[in-house]
Design a protein around this motif. Structure first.
Motif, PDB file in Angstrom:
ATOM      1  N   LEU A   4     -29.563  -1.635  11.569  1.00  0.00           N
ATOM      2  CA  LEU A   4     -28.433  -2.425  11.694  1.00  0.00           C
ATOM      3  C   LEU A   4     -27.506  -1.617  12.559  1.00  0.00           C
ATOM      4  N   TYR A   5     -26.916  -1.985  13.486  1.00  0.00           N
ATOM      5  CA  TYR A   5     -25.974  -1.213  14.416  1.00  0.00           C
ATOM      6  C   TYR A   5     -24.614  -1.700  14.408  1.00  0.00           C
ATOM      7  N   ILE A   6     -23.717  -1.019  14.007  1.00  0.00           N
ATOM      8  CA  ILE A   6     -22.061  -1.284  13.962  1.00  0.00           C
ATOM      9  C   ILE A   6     -21.648  -0.963  15.126  1.00  0.00           C
ATOM     10  N   VAL A   7     -21.403  -2.006  16.132  1.00  0.00           N
ATOM     11  CA  VAL A   7     -20.955  -1.797  17.260  1.00  0.00           C
ATOM     12  C   VAL A   7     -19.419  -1.856  17.541  1.00  0.00           C
ATOM     13  N   PRO A   8     -18.597  -1.033  18.022  1.00  0.00           N
ATOM     14  CA  PRO A   8     -17.294  -1.212  18.238  1.00  0.00           C
ATOM     15  C   PRO A   8     -17.189  -2.015  19.681  1.00  0.00           C
ATOM     16  N   THR A   9     -16.332  -2.782  19.691  1.00  0.00           N
ATOM     17  CA  THR A   9     -15.971  -3.514  21.051  1.00  0.00           C
ATOM     18  C   THR A   9     -14.300  -3.157  21.247  1.00  0.00           C
ATOM     19  N   PRO A  10     -13.882  -3.520  22.866  1.00  0.00           N
ATOM     20  CA  PRO A  10     -12.671  -2.867  23.310  1.00  0.00           C
ATOM     21  C   PRO A  10     -11.577  -3.594  22.282  1.00  0.00           C
ATOM     22  N   VAL A  11     -10.543  -2.974  22.068  1.00  0.00           N
ATOM     23  CA  VAL A  11      -9.241  -3.485  21.571  1.00  0.00           C
ATOM     24  C   VAL A  11      -8.135  -4.166  22.504  1.00  0.00           C
ATOM     25  N   GLY A  12      -8.665  -3.862  23.648  1.00  0.00           N
ATOM     26  CA  GLY A  12      -7.727  -4.425  24.963  1.00  0.00           C
ATOM     27  C   GLY A  12      -8.348  -4.401  26.239  1.00  0.00           C
ATOM     28  N   ASN A  13      -8.738  -3.145  26.755  1.00  0.00           N
ATOM     29  CA  ASN A  13      -9.213  -2.768  27.818  1.00  0.00           C
ATOM     30  C   ASN A  13     -10.653  -2.900  27.875  1.00  0.00           C
ATOM     31  N   MET A  14     -11.348  -3.484  28.824  1.00  0.00           N
ATOM     32  CA  MET A  14     -12.744  -3.914  29.052  1.00  0.00           C
ATOM     33  C   MET A  14     -13.619  -2.352  29.139  1.00  0.00           C
ATOM     34  N   ALA A  33     -21.334 -11.873  15.268  1.00  0.00           N
ATOM     35  CA  ALA A  33     -20.055 -12.167  15.795  1.00  0.00           C
ATOM     36  C   ALA A  33     -18.952 -12.351  14.798  1.00  0.00           C
ATOM     37  N   GLU A  34     -17.810 -11.951  14.689  1.00  0.00           N
ATOM     38  CA  GLU A  34     -16.812 -12.507  13.755  1.00  0.00           C
ATOM     39  C   GLU A  34     -16.284 -13.806  14.329  1.00  0.00           C
ATOM     40  N   ASP A  35     -16.198 -13.867  15.825  1.00  0.00           N
ATOM     41  CA  ASP A  35     -15.977 -15.448  16.597  1.00  0.00           C
ATOM     42  C   ASP A  35     -16.825 -15.258  17.471  1.00  0.00           C
ATOM     43  N   THR A  36     -17.958 -16.459  17.640  1.00  0.00           N
ATOM     44  CA  THR A  36     -18.870 -16.266  18.777  1.00  0.00           C
ATOM     45  C   THR A  36     -18.159 -16.686  20.198  1.00  0.00           C
ATOM     46  N   ARG A  37     -16.925 -17.377  20.156  1.00  0.00           N
ATOM     47  CA  ARG A  37     -16.399 -17.462  21.360  1.00  0.00           C
ATOM     48  C   ARG A  37     -15.956 -16.328  21.825  1.00  0.00           C
ATOM     49  N   GLN A  75     -36.348  -6.605  12.093  1.00  0.00           N
ATOM     50  CA  GLN A  75     -35.350  -6.921  13.560  1.00  0.00           C
ATOM     51  C   GLN A  75     -34.258  -5.756  13.539  1.00  0.00           C
ATOM     52  N   THR A  76     -33.834  -5.733  14.790  1.00  0.00           N
ATOM     53  CA  THR A  76     -32.886  -4.873  15.113  1.00  0.00           C
ATOM     54  C   THR A  76     -31.543  -5.794  15.260  1.00  0.00           C
ATOM     55  N   ILE A  77     -30.599  -5.592  14.347  1.00  0.00           N
ATOM     56  CA  ILE A  77     -29.233  -6.306  14.442  1.00  0.00           C
ATOM     57  C   ILE A  77     -27.943  -5.708  14.656  1.00  0.00           C
ATOM     58  N   ALA A  78     -27.275  -6.246  15.589  1.00  0.00           N
ATOM     59  CA  ALA A  78     -26.000  -5.414  15.896  1.00  0.00           C
ATOM     60  C   ALA A  78     -24.847  -6.282  15.491  1.00  0.00           C
ATOM     61  N   LEU A  79     -23.909  -5.735  14.919  1.00  0.00           N
ATOM     62  CA  LEU A  79     -22.640  -6.538  14.306  1.00  0.00           C
ATOM     63  C   LEU A  79     -21.467  -5.981  15.238  1.00  0.00           C
ATOM     64  N   VAL A  80     -20.485  -7.019  15.546  1.00  0.00           N
ATOM     65  CA  VAL A  80     -19.607  -6.606  16.512  1.00  0.00           C
ATOM     66  C   VAL A  80     -18.196  -7.513  15.720  1.00  0.00           C
ATOM     67  N   SER A  81     -17.079  -7.171  16.056  1.00  0.00           N
ATOM     68  CA  SER A  81     -15.863  -7.983  15.547  1.00  0.00           C
ATOM     69  C   SER A  81     -15.203  -8.284  16.674  1.00  0.00           C
ATOM     70  N   ASP A  82     -13.928  -9.133  16.650  1.00  0.00           N
ATOM     71  CA  ASP A  82     -13.310  -9.413  17.903  1.00  0.00           C
ATOM     72  C   ASP A  82     -12.872  -8.356  18.476  1.00  0.00           C
ATOM     73  N   ALA A  83     -12.479  -7.238  18.109  1.00  0.00           N
ATOM     74  CA  ALA A  83     -11.879  -6.140  18.695  1.00  0.00           C
ATOM     75  C   ALA A  83     -12.158  -4.921  17.870  1.00  0.00           C
TER      76      ALA A  83
END
Length: 233
Positions: A4-14, A33-37, A75-83
């Motif tokens: 299980l990978y916990i993957v940070p995503t940008p809080v603003g700047n891509m 994904a917290e929000d798939t969109r 399985q390898t699974i990655a978790l992301v949130s909206d930011a």
């Protein structure tokens, strides 16, 4: 066993997305994904074509067991949130705990989170601090703040633009108008700024300038305020 990978995503700047995070999202068997969109737009930006599954605070208790079975099956699974980093005021803790309890490897990638840039830029001590996240919106809010009145470490809070004024007013009542504070908004975005000073001064600023964007409030600990008073004398 999978990972299980916990993957940070940008809080603003891509551009704050790391090369390793992009690789993991490409290679994972499934991305939660917290929000798939929102996450769909992120993956599209980086040319990542992968299956997304909703994982948020309203369904995490119902779907976590099935996800753990996938991980146990290899399985390898990655978790992301909206930011930012999942688990920091976002879904993630429950799944990390259950995966660890099941003997699954949990790896968290270093990456974007709003609280660290906010405190490092605040001018307040950042060698020791406590992260308080979002305050209770109604019940227990005042008593919770009063429990922090004598906290000596720098405190970090998240807040929405709709409650910033209310929060600063309550901070002034509980901690005193002369307590030092730094209010950061829109971290890593075009209109990023930090407003620093006493609670009284910063509250006055946002009464004149309507709060917009995402906010992180960094409040000085009690010992810092006392030290500043002595220096002024």
């Amino acid at each position: 066993m999978g990972i299980l990978y916990i993957v940070p995503t940008p809080v603003g700047n891509m551009e704050d997305m790391t090369m390793r995070a992009i690789r993991i999202l490409k290679e994972a068997d499934l991305v939660l994904a917290e929000d798939t969109r929102t996450s769909g737009n992120l993956l599209k930006h980086y040319g990542i074509q992968n299956h997304l599954m909703s994982y948020h605070k309203f369904n995490e208790h119902g779907v976590s067991a099935g996800i753990i079975e996938r991980l146990k099956a290899g399985q390898t699974i990655a978790l992301v949130s909206d930011a930012g980093t999942p688990g920091i005021s976002d879904p993630g803790f429950l799944l990390s705990r259950e995966a660890a309890n099941a003997g699954v490897t949990v790896q968290t990638l270093p990456g974007a989170t709003a609280c660290i840039p906010a405190i490092v830029s605040s001018g307040l001590p950042c060698d020791r601090f406590c992260f308080e996240g979002f305050l209770p919106q109604k019940k227990g809010r005042k008593s919770y703040l009063e429990s922090l009145r004598d906290e000596k470490r720098t405190m970090i809070f998240y807040e929405s633009p709709y409650r910033v004024l209310k929060t600063l007013e309550q901070f002034t009542e509980v901690f005193g108008a002369d307590r030092q504070v730094s209010v950061a908004r829109e971290i890593s975005k075009i209109h990023e700024e930090s407003v620093r000073g006493t609670l009284e001064a910063v509250l006055a600023h946002f009464k004149e300038n309507a709060p917009r964007g995402e906010f992180v409030i960094v409040l000085a600990g009690n010992n810092i305020s006392k030290k500043l008073k002595k220096e002024e004398v």
